[in-house]
Design a protein around this motif. Structure first.
Motif, short mmCIF file in Angstrom:
data_model
loop_
_atom_site.label_atom_id
_atom_site.label_comp_id
_atom_site.label_asym_id
_atom_site.label_seq_id
_atom_site.Cartn_x
_atom_site.Cartn_y
_atom_site.Cartn_z
N SER A 114 0.91 -1.41 -0.18
CA SER A 114 -0.02 -0.10 -0.01
C SER A 114 0.78 1.20 0.18
O SER A 114 0.23 2.32 -0.28
CB SER A 114 -0.91 -0.08 1.12
OG SER A 114 -0.42 0.16 2.21
N ARG A 115 2.09 1.19 0.41
CA ARG A 115 2.90 2.37 0.35
C ARG A 115 4.13 2.01 0.05
O ARG A 115 4.75 0.78 -0.17
CB ARG A 115 2.90 2.92 1.89
CG ARG A 115 1.69 3.16 2.67
CD ARG A 115 1.88 3.38 4.02
NE ARG A 115 0.39 3.68 4.59
CZ ARG A 115 0.18 3.55 5.85
NH1 ARG A 115 1.00 3.11 6.76
NH2 ARG A 115 -0.95 3.84 6.46
N GLY A 116 5.24 3.29 -0.25
CA GLY A 116 6.43 3.09 -0.70
C GLY A 116 7.40 2.96 0.35
O GLY A 116 7.15 2.93 1.62
N ALA A 117 8.57 2.44 -0.02
CA ALA A 117 9.68 2.44 0.87
C ALA A 117 10.53 3.69 1.46
O ALA A 117 11.15 4.14 0.43
CB ALA A 117 10.81 1.24 0.59
N PRO A 118 10.43 4.07 2.30
CA PRO A 118 10.96 5.25 2.80
C PRO A 118 12.55 5.27 2.89
O PRO A 118 12.96 4.11 3.20
CB PRO A 118 10.56 6.00 4.09
CG PRO A 118 9.99 4.51 5.02
CD PRO A 118 9.59 3.63 3.82
N THR A 119 13.37 6.21 2.58
CA THR A 119 14.72 6.00 2.65
C THR A 119 15.31 5.84 4.25
O THR A 119 14.38 6.15 5.12
CB THR A 119 15.45 7.26 2.18
OG1 THR A 119 16.86 7.11 2.07
CG2 THR A 119 15.31 8.64 3.10
N LEU A 120 16.45 5.04 4.13
CA LEU A 120 16.92 5.00 5.61
C LEU A 120 18.07 5.91 6.12
O LEU A 120 18.50 5.66 6.88
CB LEU A 120 17.29 3.41 5.67
CG LEU A 120 16.49 2.37 5.58
CD1 LEU A 120 17.35 0.83 5.68
CD2 LEU A 120 15.40 2.65 6.41
#
Length: 385
Positions: A114-120
């Motif tokens: 449902s959502r994108g992967a945020p940067t780490l």
């Protein structure tokens, strides 16, 4: 005091590094501490509109070099997933800004999430994790992707069995946590992964050089964009506050969902507050030019589209029957076209990947390491395990 082992290389040739990552110094108690010029400022003064010489919030560090390096192997090792097909790096790929280049991430069986992967990048400084801010520490965040059916699909018992029965990992965990640390447990797994993620620091961009006094680091267009960014007209810096370029709050901004998808209620589910319907954590803008597409569901393909969305006015993309309570910083700045171009130019100055993690050429499981494009991030000569 724990007795840490300086073990020789295993039969498979794996040995944990005794050196802290770049940007860290090794202290007398063998832990690694991050070193940055921002430490000289020592306060959070200037936060309201993004003062350039502003201190950083508290950080997570104090892990040992061995714990960080163990976390690096785990991060790139698909052994953590249920079927050995994906690793943490599959959604947080060094070649893609520690994100995955997708609007909405792909899970274990190719399912679109449902959502994108945020940067780490700069996770060491964050106080909330996930787009909906539902976790309060790196360790508390980790069970989410590890055990979610649509992500890595594992469970604690199977995860530990895979690591304990592996020919390499038990010795590596003892080297990282001490000779008397006992069998591998989930706390050790979470600590090692948190140690690695907390080492992913990006604070040496051209913007940072400018902030520390090198006024030749940015050109006239980029400086103009910085001034727009910090202005009381655009108000970008009030949420994306330097030097992290996030204020770590959640905000309702009225981003449209991808065509045909229902409204994602976001942080309303975390905090049980209807006022936070459609609220999401304010993301960092560090390396933002490397992490397209943008917003929680990848609604916008380019930074030009993002700044145009904000400029089009408060609530313009919210359906009339949608009860969203937009954040008070969302205004109608009516910036000129050249000012929008200046903003995009400035955002490009926040790119700094000099401390990209080393992608191992091999991992202890024997599976193919890394993210879906991790091979592109390898050094030209490759890296010894």
């Amino acid at each position: 005091m724990l007795l840490f082992l300086a073990l020789p290389a295993s039969a498979g040739g794996f040995r944990l590094s005794e050196n802290c990552p770049p940007g860290f110094e090794r202290l007398a108690d063998d832990v690694c501490r991050m070193v940055t010029l921002y430490d000289q400022y020592g306060s959070l003064r200037g936060r309201g509109v993004g003062g350039t010489r502003t201190g950083l919030p508290p950080r997570r560090d104090g892990f040992t070099a061995q714990q960080i390096d163990l976390g690096r192997y785990l991060f790139f090792d698909p052994i953590l997933s249920a079927d050995g097909s994906v690793s943490c790096a599959s959604c947080h790929d060094p070649a893609l800004g520690l994100a995955d280049g997708r609007g909405r991430s792909t899970g274990l069986h190719g399912e679109t999430l449902s959502r994108g992967a945020p940067t780490l990048w700069n996770s060491a400084f964050l106080s909330r994790f996930f787009w909906d801010a539902r976790a309060e520490s790196l360790e508390a965040q980790l069970p989410g992707p590890l055990y979610a059916a649509g992500e890595m699909g594992n469970n604690p018992d199977d995860l530990l069995a895979a690591l304990r029965n592996n020919a390499e990992y038990p010795a590596l965990f003892r080297a990282a946590f001490g000779a008397g640390s006992g069998p591998i447990d989930t706390a050790q797994v979470y600590t090692a992964l948190a140690a690695f993620e907390a080492s992913l620091i990006s604070l040496n961009s051209r913007y940072d050089r400018y902030a520390h006094g090198d006024h030749n680091a940015l050109d006239a267009e980029e400086i103009a964009g910085l001034n727009v960014f910090r202005s009381f007209v655009a108000r970008c810096a009030e949420c994306h506050t330097p030097p992290l370029f996030t204020n770590q709050q959640v905000a309702v901004i009225g981003t449209p969902e991808p065509e045909g998808l229902p409204r994602d209620i976001g942080a309303q589910a975390t905090f049980g507050s209807p006022k936070l319907r459609g609220a999401f954590k304010v993301p960092t803008l560090r390396n933002i030019a490397r992490t397209a597409p943008y917003m929680h569901s990848g609604r916008f393909e380019t930074l030009a589209e993002v700044v145009a969305f904000y400029n089009d006015g408060r609530g313009h993309a919210v359906p009339e029957d949608e009860p969203l309570q937009l954040h008070w910083h969302i205004v109608s700045p009516e910036l000129a076209a050249h000012e929008l171009d200046q903003l995009v130019a400035f955002l490009g100055t926040l790119t700094d990947e000099r401390f990209l993690p080393r992608v191992p050429t091999r991992v202890p499981s024997g599976l193919t390491p890394g993210g879906r494009s991790a091979r592109a991030a390898l050094t030209p000569t490759g890296e010894a395990p």
